[in-house]
Design an enzyme around this catalytic site. Structure first.
Site, PDB file in Angstrom:
ATOM      1  N   GLY A 132       6.350   5.084   5.875  1.00  0.00           N
ATOM      2  CA  GLY A 132       5.196   5.609   6.587  1.00  0.00           C
ATOM      3  C   GLY A 132       5.586   6.113   7.969  1.00  0.00           C
ATOM      4  O   GLY A 132       6.670   5.789   8.475  1.00  0.00           O
ATOM      5  N   CYS A 176      11.856   1.278   3.883  1.00  0.00           N
ATOM      6  CA  CYS A 176      11.774   1.870   5.216  1.00  0.00           C
ATOM      7  C   CYS A 176      10.705   1.158   6.051  1.00  0.00           C
ATOM      8  O   CYS A 176      10.889   0.012   6.430  1.00  0.00           O
ATOM      9  CB  CYS A 176      11.556   3.375   5.122  1.00  0.00           C
ATOM     10  SG  CYS A 176      11.986   4.262   6.651  1.00  0.00           S
ATOM     11  N   TYR A 177       9.561   1.799   6.330  1.00  0.00           N
ATOM     12  CA  TYR A 177       8.496   1.095   7.061  1.00  0.00           C
ATOM     13  C   TYR A 177       8.098  -0.178   6.320  1.00  0.00           C
ATOM     14  O   TYR A 177       7.795  -1.204   6.945  1.00  0.00           O
ATOM     15  CB  TYR A 177       7.274   2.003   7.228  1.00  0.00           C
ATOM     16  CG  TYR A 177       6.151   1.345   8.010  1.00  0.00           C
ATOM     17  CD1 TYR A 177       6.094   1.457   9.401  1.00  0.00           C
ATOM     18  CD2 TYR A 177       5.169   0.609   7.371  1.00  0.00           C
ATOM     19  CE1 TYR A 177       5.084   0.841  10.128  1.00  0.00           C
ATOM     20  CE2 TYR A 177       4.155  -0.016   8.084  1.00  0.00           C
ATOM     21  CZ  TYR A 177       4.116   0.103   9.464  1.00  0.00           C
ATOM     22  OH  TYR A 177       3.115  -0.525  10.176  1.00  0.00           O
ATOM     23  N   HIS A 228      15.446   5.500   1.595  1.00  0.00           N
ATOM     24  CA  HIS A 228      14.448   5.834   0.571  1.00  0.00           C
ATOM     25  C   HIS A 228      15.132   5.978  -0.798  1.00  0.00           C
ATOM     26  O   HIS A 228      15.727   7.024  -1.092  1.00  0.00           O
ATOM     27  CB  HIS A 228      13.738   7.146   0.931  1.00  0.00           C
ATOM     28  CG  HIS A 228      12.785   7.012   2.071  1.00  0.00           C
ATOM     29  ND1 HIS A 228      11.464   6.674   1.900  1.00  0.00           N
ATOM     30  CD2 HIS A 228      12.964   7.145   3.403  1.00  0.00           C
ATOM     31  CE1 HIS A 228      10.859   6.615   3.072  1.00  0.00           C
ATOM     32  NE2 HIS A 228      11.752   6.896   4.004  1.00  0.00           N
ATOM     33  N   GLU A 233      13.667   6.433  -3.564  1.00  0.00           N
ATOM     34  CA  GLU A 233      12.846   7.247  -4.471  1.00  0.00           C
ATOM     35  C   GLU A 233      13.200   8.721  -4.446  1.00  0.00           C
ATOM     36  O   GLU A 233      12.837   9.470  -5.366  1.00  0.00           O
ATOM     37  CB  GLU A 233      11.357   7.070  -4.147  1.00  0.00           C
ATOM     38  CG  GLU A 233      10.901   7.623  -2.808  1.00  0.00           C
ATOM     39  CD  GLU A 233      11.019   6.652  -1.644  1.00  0.00           C
ATOM     40  OE1 GLU A 233      10.220   6.760  -0.701  1.00  0.00           O
ATOM     41  OE2 GLU A 233      11.928   5.796  -1.677  1.00  0.00           O
ATOM     42  N   ASP A 244      -3.374  21.548 -17.776  1.00  0.00           N
ATOM     43  CA  ASP A 244      -4.166  20.340 -17.527  1.00  0.00           C
ATOM     44  C   ASP A 244      -5.485  20.348 -18.286  1.00  0.00           C
ATOM     45  O   ASP A 244      -5.807  19.408 -19.015  1.00  0.00           O
ATOM     46  CB  ASP A 244      -4.435  20.167 -16.032  1.00  0.00           C
ATOM     47  CG  ASP A 244      -3.161  20.150 -15.213  1.00  0.00           C
ATOM     48  OD1 ASP A 244      -2.096  19.833 -15.777  1.00  0.00           O
ATOM     49  OD2 ASP A 244      -3.221  20.453 -14.011  1.00  0.00           O
TER      50      ASP A 244
END
Length: 520
Positions: free
Chosen positions: A59, A86-87, A176, A178, A234
């Site tokens: 964040g 991280c945060y 990170h 991800e 979609d």
């Protein structure tokens, strides 16, 4: 669609632009997960959601700020594995008795970590040569670990790059895992969910299909559903799924607003009427839409006009078929996540054509949104599970407003026709070169710029056309596709020769970081 029979993880969002990527990595390994903002997670929510693992996202805030975001202590008292990123790592340390310092150690970009201790979360990582590559993005850093934690891996700029309390199964990474710039980050996340949390990864698209059908039947009962088809993947997948659940209780409405791609209407009508035998109302409303858009240049006004007219047409068609109790939409999970973003930033401003926010009261219909738990690539997987043709499932995304957002400035029928022809040539050449399936989205944009050119012996003053092509998995981040010059030359030559009104073609090489939109 978090059913009790599935294992599940919870991602608590502190406002990172890449939080959605955490969910994507977990879903890829078969773990059902949901993202919820930190300020909506309390002990009551934790009890009802009942996660088997929790991940705290990154964040933009600093834990050293007064009133910076926190999580309820119940997160750490549930005796389940917790991973802070991280945060998330820093807030975990701050709340468990460690200490975080601000501003003395900044690190952004590629870094390399070295293993300090063996641990299941590092299994499958090599640490060869310079170490394991990761992606750092932090201004604060952990200065003192909470009791019970050990350093598992470190880097010259991050002595607490990976920390762990193995007894409580608490983990933290300063980087990170991800993002794609951490090459083995997905392996680390899978190690956390499967090896540390003991999850089996029991969430599959076949299971989602069965549960979605059951949920649709329970919601709709004997009611009637009207589904708005846009020509995109979609809404098409949503329509086929709903039809499988309730059959003739569904009526699809395809509105041609005059801003569709070349032959779009014919393809959609053929697929649904002939292949699936789904009741379909085809409305040619091009005069209505183009008339209302005449003289309008502001992109937000254009979106709102198109959105309002869509609702008006749906409402009118619902009355013609004897009324409908439900309106089906192809809302996706990224739309839902962004609409409840935890912290101000790029992800807070929702694109006004997103299917979130409800319906006008006058419509007196409930929404059916069977895809609202899925990412874009998962929708494609569900489409294949439902048997939609690969050629249709693999189509590049096409926004509801259609060519309207690819014509900056005023929209006219002539501009739409010009862009439609150029776009069709571009896509045809992509297929001829076997490049279409390598690209996530490609399209042409008719720029509000005229330029002087010479064609033959004649000087011209005509439109500039931009081509765009990006690679992506889910549309949250993207990078431009590196075309060969010969290909771009071939496309540009065809467009200039075959499309009257275009005398210059350019290629857009802009990447798409998280939180941005396509063209305005």
């Amino acid at each position: 669609m978090a059913e009790n029979k599935h294992e599940r993880a919870l991602i608590i969002d502190f406002g990172s632009q890449v939080t959605q990527l955490i969910a994507r990595r977990l879903r890829e390994s078969g773990v059902y997960c949901e993202i919820h903002p930190f300020n909506k997670v309390d002990d009551g929510f934790l009890d009802s959601y009942d996660p088997q693992a929790i991940i705290l996202s990154g964040g933009p805030a600093s834990v050293t700020w007064e009133d910076s975001p926190r999580v309820p202590l119940g997160v750490f008292n549930r005796k389940i594995p917790v991973l802070g990123i991280c945060y998330g790592q820093q807030v975990m340390m701050e709340q468990l008795g460690g200490r975080v310092e601000s501003g003395t150690s900044r690190e952004f970009g590629r870094a390399f970590i070295d293993k300090v201790l063996d641990d299941p979360i590092l299994e499958g990582l090599s640490f060869d040569g310079d170490g394991e590559q990761v992606w750092m993005s932090h201004g604060d850093h952990v200065a003192e670990m909470a009791n019970g934690f050990f350093v598992i891996a470190k880097s010259p700029g991050a002595p607490y790059a990976v920390i762990a309390d193995p007894e409580r199964h608490f983990y933290g990474t300063q980087f990170h895992p991800e993002v794609v710039h951490t090459p083995h980050g997905a392996t680390m996340l899978r190690n956390f969910t499967h090896k540390i949390a003991g999850l089996k990864g029991d969430w599959t698209m076949a299971a989602y299909r069965e549960e979605a059908i059951e949920k649709i039947r329970n919601q709709v009962g004997s009611g009637r559903v009207i589904c708005g088809l846009s020509g995109g993947v979609d809404s098409s997948v949503a329509a086929v799924l709903i039809h499988e659940a309730i059959g003739s209780q569904l009526t699809c409405v395809y509105v041609d607003h005059g801003l569709m791609r070349m032959n779009e209407s014919e393809q959609v009508v053929s697929l649904f009427r002939e292949h699936y035998n789904i009741p379909l109302v085809h409305v040619d409303a091009s005069d209505l839409f183009l008339g209302e858009l005449e003289g309008v240049s502001d992109p937000e006004r254009k979106r709102k006009i198109i959105g309002k007219l869509f609702i008006d047409v749906f409402d009118e068609e619902a009355k013609k078929i004897g009324g409908a109790d439900f309106l089906a939409q192809g809302t996706l999970y990224p739309d839902v996540i962004e609409s409840v973003s935890a912290i101000g930033g790029p992800s807070v401003t929702i694109k006004s054509h997103h299917n979130v926010g409800g319906l006008p009261e006058r419509m007196n219909m409930q929404l059916v949104e069977p895809l609202r738990d899925l990412f874009k690539d998962e929708v494609r997987a569900l489409g294949r599970e439902l048997g939609l043709p690969d050629a249709f499932i693999g189509r590049h995304p096409f926004p509801g407003p259609g060519l309207a957002i690819r014509i900056p400035g005023e929209i006219t029928r002539d501009k739409a026709d010009t862009l439609r022809k150029a776009d069709a040539i571009y896509l045809e050449e992509l297929r001829n070169a076997d490049l279409y399936d390598q690209i996530w989205q490609a399209f042409a944009v008719l720029l509000p710029v005229n330029t002087v050119g010479v064609m033959g012996d004649e000087r011209t003053y005509e439109n500039v056309l931009a081509l765009r092509a990006v690679t992506s998995t889910d549309g949250m981040t993207a990078d431009y596709f590196p075309f060969e010059h010969d290909f771009l030359g071939r496309v540009a030559t065809r467009i200039i020769n075959e499309v009257k009104g275009v005398n210059r073609v350019v290629y857009d090489v802009t990447s798409k970081p998280p939180g941005t939109i396509e063209w305005e």
